[in-house]
Write an enzyme that holds these catalytic residues in place. Structure first.
Site, PDB file in Angstrom:
ATOM      1  N   GLU A  92       7.930 -17.551 -15.351  1.00  0.00           N
ATOM      2  CA  GLU A  92       6.728 -16.835 -15.801  1.00  0.00           C
ATOM      3  C   GLU A  92       6.977 -16.168 -17.149  1.00  0.00           C
ATOM      4  OE1 GLU A  92       4.558 -12.614 -15.093  1.00  0.00           O
ATOM      5  OE2 GLU A  92       5.997 -13.329 -13.596  1.00  0.00           O
TER       6      GLU A  92
ATOM      7  N   ASP B 155       4.804 -17.359 -20.374  1.00  0.00           N
ATOM      8  CA  ASP B 155       3.927 -16.421 -21.076  1.00  0.00           C
ATOM      9  C   ASP B 155       4.062 -16.597 -22.580  1.00  0.00           C
ATOM     10  OD1 ASP B 155       2.252 -13.954 -21.306  1.00  0.00           O
ATOM     11  OD2 ASP B 155       4.101 -13.128 -22.117  1.00  0.00           O
TER      12      ASP B 155
ATOM     13  N   ASP C  63       0.486 -15.329 -12.549  1.00  0.00           N
ATOM     14  CA  ASP C  63       1.930 -15.480 -12.774  1.00  0.00           C
ATOM     15  C   ASP C  63       2.377 -16.931 -12.565  1.00  0.00           C
ATOM     16  OD1 ASP C  63       2.033 -12.780 -13.256  1.00  0.00           O
ATOM     17  OD2 ASP C  63       2.912 -12.249 -11.315  1.00  0.00           O
TER      18      ASP C  63
ATOM     19  N   GLU D 254       1.486 -19.224 -15.484  1.00  0.00           N
ATOM     20  CA  GLU D 254       2.448 -19.103 -16.582  1.00  0.00           C
ATOM     21  C   GLU D 254       3.787 -19.735 -16.211  1.00  0.00           C
ATOM     22  OE1 GLU D 254       0.759 -15.031 -18.664  1.00  0.00           O
ATOM     23  OE2 GLU D 254       2.454 -14.905 -17.280  1.00  0.00           O
TER      24      GLU D 254
END
Length: 236
Positions: free
Chosen positions: A46, A50, A119, A122
């Site tokens: 994650e 991101d 989450d 990502e």
């Protein structure tokens, strides 16, 4: 009755990517509460995803809006990478049934938890980046977020910010606001506000707070000047 195990091929088809290393996808779908996590949940992926998402969206916006100023690109970027947008993509992929959760989380409906879904979105992007490189991750992001780019869920600017930018772009002083009238009881007041921009006529707005009234006044001036359209921005 045992829960039917979902077909992973269905998820891969929705994502539009086939992993060389399926363990990466498995990690991206594993919540820290899952017994099989053993300290290897989606959290690290994650973190990576991101950053990849931000870069891919920035590139998409740069190419899609060649004449847009930095401020507009930044606002569009913030809208697309927000948690709600990532969760919406995860829902479109239907990742919920594939999540590996602890028993408590599974029984409490965490497969629909917006934070977890965002989450995992990502994390999947991060997994694709590690498995296939930036181009594969970028293509995934572009496919998944294109609809949100074309139809943002929220106005990209509030009227006051838009009016200030409009005035600055014409070399004018910032707009000024003033309360013309306050009516109603203390627990339910109503404000009438005037907005002034040098060289233009005054406009007024009404609202239950000064802020709302100022936004309404700014919107009225933008509409009058043909800068703002309700079809494009809606109401703020």
């Amino acid at each position: 009755m045992a829960r039917r195990k979902p077909n992973l091929d269905d998820l891969l088809n929705k994502i539009g990517y086939c992993f060389e290393n399926p363990a990466l996808l498995d990690e991206a779908l594993t919540h820290v509460s899952a017994p099989q996590a053993s300290g290897q949940s989606y959290q690290r992926l994650e973190f990576l995803g991101d950053r990849v998402l931000g870069l891919a969206i920035a590139e998409l916006l740069f190419r899609t809006f060649p004449g847009a100023p930095e401020g507009e690109l930044s606002r569009r970027l913030a809208e697309l990478v927000r948690r709600e947008s990532c969760a919406e993509v995860a829902i479109a992929w239907d990742v919920g049934p594939y999540l590996k959760l602890g028993a408590g989380e599974a029984h409490s409906g965490e497969r629909r938890n917006q934070t977890i879904l965002a989450d995992v979105c990502e994390a999947i992007i991060g997994a694709v980046f590690l498995d296939g490189g930036y181009e594969a991750a970028r293509d995934l992001v572009w496919r998944a977020f294109q609809g949100l780019l074309e139809a943002p869920r929220r106005p990209l600017r509030d009227p006051k910010s838009a009016l200030q930018e409009w005035a600055q772009g014409r070399g004018l002083p910032p707009p000024t606001y003033g309360v013309v009238e306050q009516t109603g009881p203390d627990h339910a007041p109503k404000f009438r506000v005037v907005v002034r921009v040098e060289g233009t006529g005054d406009e007024f707005g009404v609202g239950a707070s000064k802020r709302i009234a100022e936004q309404a006044a700014a919107r009225s001036l933008l509409l009058r000047e043909g800068v703002w359209t309700e079809d494009e921005h809606g109401t703020a």
